[in-house]
Design an enzyme around this catalytic site. Structure first.
Site, PDB file in Angstrom:
ATOM      1  N   SER A 279     -43.348  22.100  14.878  1.00  0.00           N
ATOM      2  CA  SER A 279     -44.429  21.232  15.364  1.00  0.00           C
ATOM      3  C   SER A 279     -45.730  21.596  14.673  1.00  0.00           C
ATOM      4  O   SER A 279     -45.923  22.747  14.259  1.00  0.00           O
ATOM      5  CB  SER A 279     -44.609  21.411  16.869  1.00  0.00           C
ATOM      6  OG  SER A 279     -45.111  22.702  17.152  1.00  0.00           O
ATOM      7  N   ASP A 280     -46.599  20.630  14.565  1.00  0.00           N
ATOM      8  CA  ASP A 280     -47.978  20.979  14.209  1.00  0.00           C
ATOM      9  C   ASP A 280     -48.523  21.794  15.384  1.00  0.00           C
ATOM     10  O   ASP A 280     -47.948  21.810  16.472  1.00  0.00           O
ATOM     11  CB  ASP A 280     -48.816  19.714  13.949  1.00  0.00           C
ATOM     12  CG  ASP A 280     -50.056  20.031  13.094  1.00  0.00           C
ATOM     13  OD1 ASP A 280     -50.466  21.213  13.015  1.00  0.00           O
ATOM     14  OD2 ASP A 280     -50.627  19.098  12.500  1.00  0.00           O
ATOM     15  N   TRP A 281     -49.619  22.499  15.152  1.00  0.00           N
ATOM     16  CA  TRP A 281     -50.122  23.459  16.152  1.00  0.00           C
ATOM     17  C   TRP A 281     -50.577  22.746  17.430  1.00  0.00           C
ATOM     18  O   TRP A 281     -51.583  22.038  17.434  1.00  0.00           O
ATOM     19  CB  TRP A 281     -51.254  24.276  15.526  1.00  0.00           C
ATOM     20  CG  TRP A 281     -50.771  25.541  14.865  1.00  0.00           C
ATOM     21  CD1 TRP A 281     -51.305  26.790  15.013  1.00  0.00           C
ATOM     22  CD2 TRP A 281     -49.663  25.710  13.975  1.00  0.00           C
ATOM     23  NE1 TRP A 281     -50.586  27.715  14.287  1.00  0.00           N
ATOM     24  CE2 TRP A 281     -49.573  27.086  13.642  1.00  0.00           C
ATOM     25  CE3 TRP A 281     -48.686  24.850  13.446  1.00  0.00           C
ATOM     26  CZ2 TRP A 281     -48.592  27.596  12.795  1.00  0.00           C
ATOM     27  CZ3 TRP A 281     -47.706  25.371  12.606  1.00  0.00           C
ATOM     28  CH2 TRP A 281     -47.668  26.717  12.295  1.00  0.00           C
TER      29      TRP A 281
END
Ligand SMILES: *[C@@H]1O[C@H](CO)[C@@H](O)[C@H](O)[C@H]1NC(C)=O
Ligand SMILES: *[C@@H]1O[C@H](CO)[C@@H](O)[C@H](O)[C@H]1NC(C)=O
Ligand SMILES: *[C@@H]1O[C@H](CO)[C@@H](O)[C@H](O)[C@H]1NC(C)=O
Ligand SMILES: *[C@@H]1O[C@H](CO)[C@@H](O)[C@H](O)[C@H]1NC(C)=O
Ligand SMILES: *[C@@H]1O[C@H](CO)[C@@H](O)[C@H](O)[C@H]1NC(C)=O
Ligand SMILES: *[C@@H]1O[C@H](CO)[C@@H](O)[C@H](O)[C@H]1NC(C)=O
Ligand SMILES: *[C@@H]1O[C@H](CO)[C@@H](O)[C@H](O)[C@H]1NC(C)=O
Ligand SMILES: *[C@@H]1O[C@H](CO)[C@@H](O)[C@H](O)[C@H]1NC(C)=O
Ligand SMILES: *[C@@H]1O[C@H](CO)[C@@H](O)[C@H](O)[C@H]1NC(C)=O
Ligand SMILES: *[C@@H]1O[C@H](CO)[C@@H](O)[C@H](O)[C@H]1NC(C)=O
Ligand SMILES: *[C@@H]1O[C@H](CO)[C@@H](O)[C@H](O)[C@H]1NC(C)=O
Ligand SMILES: *[C@@H]1O[C@H](CO)[C@@H](O)[C@H](O)[C@H]1NC(C)=O
Length: 792
Positions: A279-281
């Site tokens: 995932s992106d952060w």
């Protein structure tokens, strides 16, 4: 069946379609695709998968959840060690142009600059050199390269982190960057998948009344998904990328990190992706649903057993398996997907330990928050820069596009009196780092080597244009005067002697800030740079303008007779001044070409950033109604004039292209649809097979050495559905030539290159009828065309 070669026809063509209204379908639905496919190691990862499998069989369920859940640690993303099994964990670091969270590391040219070089070798070398620095610092994963944003809107704040709004050029750059990175034994992560085309409302917000306002939803039709936005990600998978980062935005109202259609369907089934999706952060918004939709790793994760920093993964996965909600087999597949690239790239063997200095720079995780013990016993503050400055200087120059050059302005010929103007020329006054303060950094004084946010770098030095010009002038015995204050230089030039009217050249340096988290609100240069050019040019017949920008600029001064030359130098990285001086003085012959279109006015760019005031929870709807018609595809379709077209760029020499021949390499029995084959990474292998070979000869007809960039554009037959761009880039070569030299250049067109995505058949289809293959030096400087009928 098609004949072996075709008669060359000269045809200055600007094909145009009718401005048909694009059909708009319902975008509030993303089809479910379950279950999540298992990795099989196909494409050469079989023995690495066997190692991963053996490793997984020794893990407890808790250990499995650790491998798929980030934890506080020394890096931007951390997978904890399992000392019992000799596993030291994984260190993930930003970002696409440098190992950001590091000392004694280099800051490379941005992706945009790399794309503007149109140079596969330099793009590959950039990947190699960046990865060498990661490895030296003990980082296993580069969080890059970037193909999302692709650059749908010219205003996108992160467009410079990626390459070009042309998916073919971006795809080539992704492939070569990934191959370069992984050749060093470091994992690449292709991001942000997909539709992350604006920063504004990229993550959910909370309204004044406490309501959750959802992220912007990128509503994209199937053809645009295939032919534009996921095209370079398919190339990334084809190149063997280790991981893919899903993005913050929604797609058809479903969050990208839990969208089963794009993760399980497109990525893991259609493209045959064998690695892991991270995932992106903070982009993970559920546990079991995201996992079942295809998400394999949650970043940055959480602190185990802590209610203060919870994670949808971690302990929640253990509980979900134990209570029967989640199959442990799916968790095993997640772990295998994470570990297979690790074993494939031999990261289990003698990989350097994490440089302890990384952790001191970590603004995300103070050491007091760590739960696991990371091995920080190695040497601190390792200098990993090696001789990378040479490549940075070379690529900075190679990614500079000469847009205008009149009156023999460039290269400079031993100027004696030099004027330098503009706040982009001198040294930085507000630190060398563009990350802190909410990704601020739009400072008035100082050159702009790169943009801001997680995609920036921590420079150890920046060679400014003024420093490099002074050094060069000293050698030549020339005099350099300067005014770096734009306001002053726009109003009062009287401090200079000799006055501007008597200077041999007036060099004006302009900049445009761009960063993660914000989109641009103008396409003009910052700090009233247009007025500065007007003021200097009013008093100087030889005004040379240089821009350092994270995207395109409109250039209202382009036709000013005293503006004799214009150079778009993009974001060149730490050697900025040396790169531009090399070009200005002709030590390097400019060979960059525009990876986007420069039109006349802001208003020519019809795809805005959606920016709402007082929106409701589901109001952020980005309907990609232009479908395939972005950048030059749109201007060509609308038959609109532009200032400098896609693919354009001047040289200090001239080139000619002699003829076009097309050869049928498919043996004359091409089917419209690809023969059914077992999917390999990238998709059906038949899509990547060459079907046509195009050949030409390119000659340097001038008197100095230089590199030509012949480009091949494909125009589809009229049988394709409406809304198809008149022509699309499907081949290019960077060809260095000495004066008088001629080289034969060939372009291999693959099945995918001459197909469109047939939404009914759900296949790439080669259309019936005649194609126009156009060869030239830009998208609108076509020298030769050939008519071919692949299915006839
Ligand atoms: C986007 O498209 C939907 C139809 O699918 C429409 O209802 C909506 O109004 C559109 N939104 C905008 C902002 O154009
Ligand atoms: C979004 O909806 C369009 C129109 O129905 C469809 O073509 C496209 O595949 C959908 N995209 C996703 C990601 O579900
Ligand atoms: C994945 O493999 C497991 C066995 O490890 C099997 O139970 C499961 O059905 C497979 N899933 C798919 C989608 O093939
Ligand atoms: C599980 O996820 C929920 C939702 O984020 C969270 O509130 C909870 O703390 C998590 N549990 C653990 C053990 O992380
Ligand atoms: C199982 O565990 C998950 C994760 O904590 C939780 O979301 C779910 O509600 C639980 N289901 C049951 C039936 O207990
Ligand atoms: C680092 O060194 C310390 C002291 O020598 C030792 O106790 C520790 O186990 C080492 N850590 C690792 C991860 O090797
Ligand atoms: C820049 O020039 C303007 C106009 O001359 C002046 O008002 C301003 O103070 C100058 N800025 C700096 C930082 O010197
Ligand atoms: C620059 O040109 C403007 C417009 O022609 C003129 O008003 C001004 O005096 C000139 N400045 C200098 C310093 O020559
Ligand atoms: C969006 O609107 C806000 C508030 O008016 C403004 O500050 C911001 O610059 C706008 N963003 C863009 C990209 O225009
Ligand atoms: C060009 O520069 C010369 C010399 O300073 C000046 O006389 C002339 O007016 C300038 N031309 C324009 C169009 O500003
Ligand atoms: C650009 O816009 C201005 C007004 O904003 C207009 O006067 C000018 O004609 C436009 N230029 C072109 C080339 O379209
Ligand atoms: C396209 O542009 C050309 C040259 O500017 C012009 O001759 C032609 O009529 C235009 N075609 C359309 C359909 O607007």
């Amino acid at each position: 069946m098609i004949p072996a070669s075709y008669r060359a026809v000269s045809l200055a063509l600007l094909a145009c379609g009718t401005a048909a209204q694009l059909e708009q379908s319902s975008y509030a639905y993303s089809p479910p695709v379950y279950p999540s496919p298992n990795t099989t190691g196909l494409g050469g990862w079989e023995s690495a998968l066997a190692k991963a499998d053996a490793f997984v069989s020794q893990l407890t369920l808790d250990e499995k959840t650790q491998i798929v859940t980030g934890t506080p640690g020394p890096c931007v993303g951390n997978i904890p060690p399992i000392p019992r099994l000799g596993f030291n964990g994984l260190c993930l670091q930003d970002g696409p142009l440098a190992i950001r969270q590091a000392d004694f590391a280099s800051v490379f040219p941005a992706g945009l600059t790399a794309a503007a070089s149109w140079d596969r070798d330099l793009i590959y070398q950039r990947g190699v050199s960046i990865a060498e620095e990661y490895k030296g610092k003990g980082a296993h994963v580069v969080l890059g390269p970037v193909a999302g944003p692709l650059g749908r809107s010219a205003y996108g704040g992160r467009n410079w982190e990626g390459f070009s709004p042309d998916p073919y050029l971006t795809g080539v750059a992704m492939e070569h960057t990934i191959q370069g990175i992984q050749s060093v034994g470091v994992q690449a992560c292709a991001k942000h998948y997909i539709g992350n085309e604006q920063e504004t409302q990229r993550v959910p917000s909370v309204s004044a009344s406490g309501e959750t306002i959802e992220s912007a939803s990128s509503n994209i039709d199937d053809r645009a998904i295939h032919e534009l936005y996921s095209w370079p990600f398919a190339d990334a998978v084809h190149a063997g990328v280790s991981s893919v980062m899903c993005s913050y935005n929604r797609l058809n109202e479903s969050y990208a990190c839990q969208n089963s259609y794009t993760l399980n369907g497109l990525l893991k089934t259609e493209f045959g992706f064998q690695g892991y999706v991270m995932s992106d952060w903070g982009a993970t918004l559920s546990g079991v649903p995201a996992i079942e939709a295809g998400l394999d790793m949650n970043m940055p994760g959480g602190i185990p057993f802590s209610s203060a920093t919870p994670s949808y993964f971690g302990q929640n996965i253990t509980i979900a398996v134990q209570n029967g909600t989640l199959a442990e087999e799916r968790v095993d597949d997640m772990v295998r997907r994470v570990l297979t690239p690790y074993f494939y790239l031999n990261q289990d063997q003698d990989f350097p330990t994490i440089d302890p200095s990384s952790s001191g720079m970590n603004t995300l995780f103070p050491q007091s928050a760590w739960v696991y013990q990371f091995d920080l016993n190695g040497t601190s503050s390792r200098d990993v820069r090696a001789n990378h400055a040479a490549l940075i200087r070379e690529l900075g120059a190679a990614g500079t596009v000469l847009l205008k050059n009149t009156n023999g302005a460039l290269p400079l010929k031993n100027p004696k009196y030099i004027g330098v103007f503009g706040n982009d020329a001198g040294d930085l006054t507000n630190s060398l780092y563009f990350f802190l303060d909410g990704f601020g950094g739009q400072y008035e004084y100082g050159t702009q080597p790169v943009g801001g946010g997680s995609g920036t770098g921590r420079s150890t030095y920046v060679v400014t244009p003024l420093d490099a010009i002074k050094a060069r002038a000293k050698k030549d015995g020339a005099l350099v005067q300067y005014i770096l204050n734009n306001t002053m230089a726009s109003t009062d030039l009287s401090y200079l002697y000799p006055p501007t009217q008597e200077l041999d050249v007036c060099l004006v340096f302009l900049k445009t800030w761009a960063t993660e988290n914000y989109d641009r609100s103008s396409l003009h240069v910052d700090w009233d740079g247009d007025a500065l050019v007007e003021a200097v040019a009013a008093n100087c017949t030889n005004t040379v303008v240089v821009t350092h920008s994270g995207g395109l600029n409109v250039l209202p001064f382009a036709s000013h007779p005293n503006v004799t030359a214009i150079l778009a130098a993009h974001y060149p990285g730490q050697e900025s001044g040396n790169s531009i001086v090399d070009v200005l003085y002709g030590d390097v012959n400019p060979s960059g070409r525009l990876p986007y279109t420069i039109a006349h006015n802001d208003s020519d760019y019809t795809i805005p950033i959606l920016n709402l005031t007082n929106p409701g929870p589901n109001d952020w709807q980005l309907n990609f109604t232009e479908s395939l018609l972005i950048d030059y595809r749109q201007f060509d379709y609308a038959n609109k004039s532009v200032l400098y077209e896609f693919g354009y760029g001047l040289s200090y020499t001239n080139f000619s292209l002699a003829g076009i021949t097309v050869q049928d390499v498919a043996g004359g029995n091409l089917s419209a649809l690809p023969p059914a084959q077992v999917v390999a990474p990238g998709g059906n292998p038949a899509l990547f097979e060459s079907v046509l070979k195009v050949t030409t000869q390119v000659q340097n007809t001038g008197s100095v050495a230089g590199a030509a960039v012949p480009q091949l554009y494909v125009g589809m037959p009229s049988t394709v559905p409406s809304g198809t761009p008149p022509k699309q880039l499907r081949g290019f070569n960077k060809v260095p030539l000495t004066p008088g030299e001629t080289k034969t250049v060939t372009f291999a067109l693959t099945r995918r290159d001459i197909s469109y995505w047939d939404v009914e058949a759900q296949q790439w289809r080669i259309p019936e009828g005649t194609f126009t293959l156009s060869l030239g030096f830009s998208s609108r400087d076509i020298k030769h065309s050939a008519i071919v009928c692949p299915l006839c």
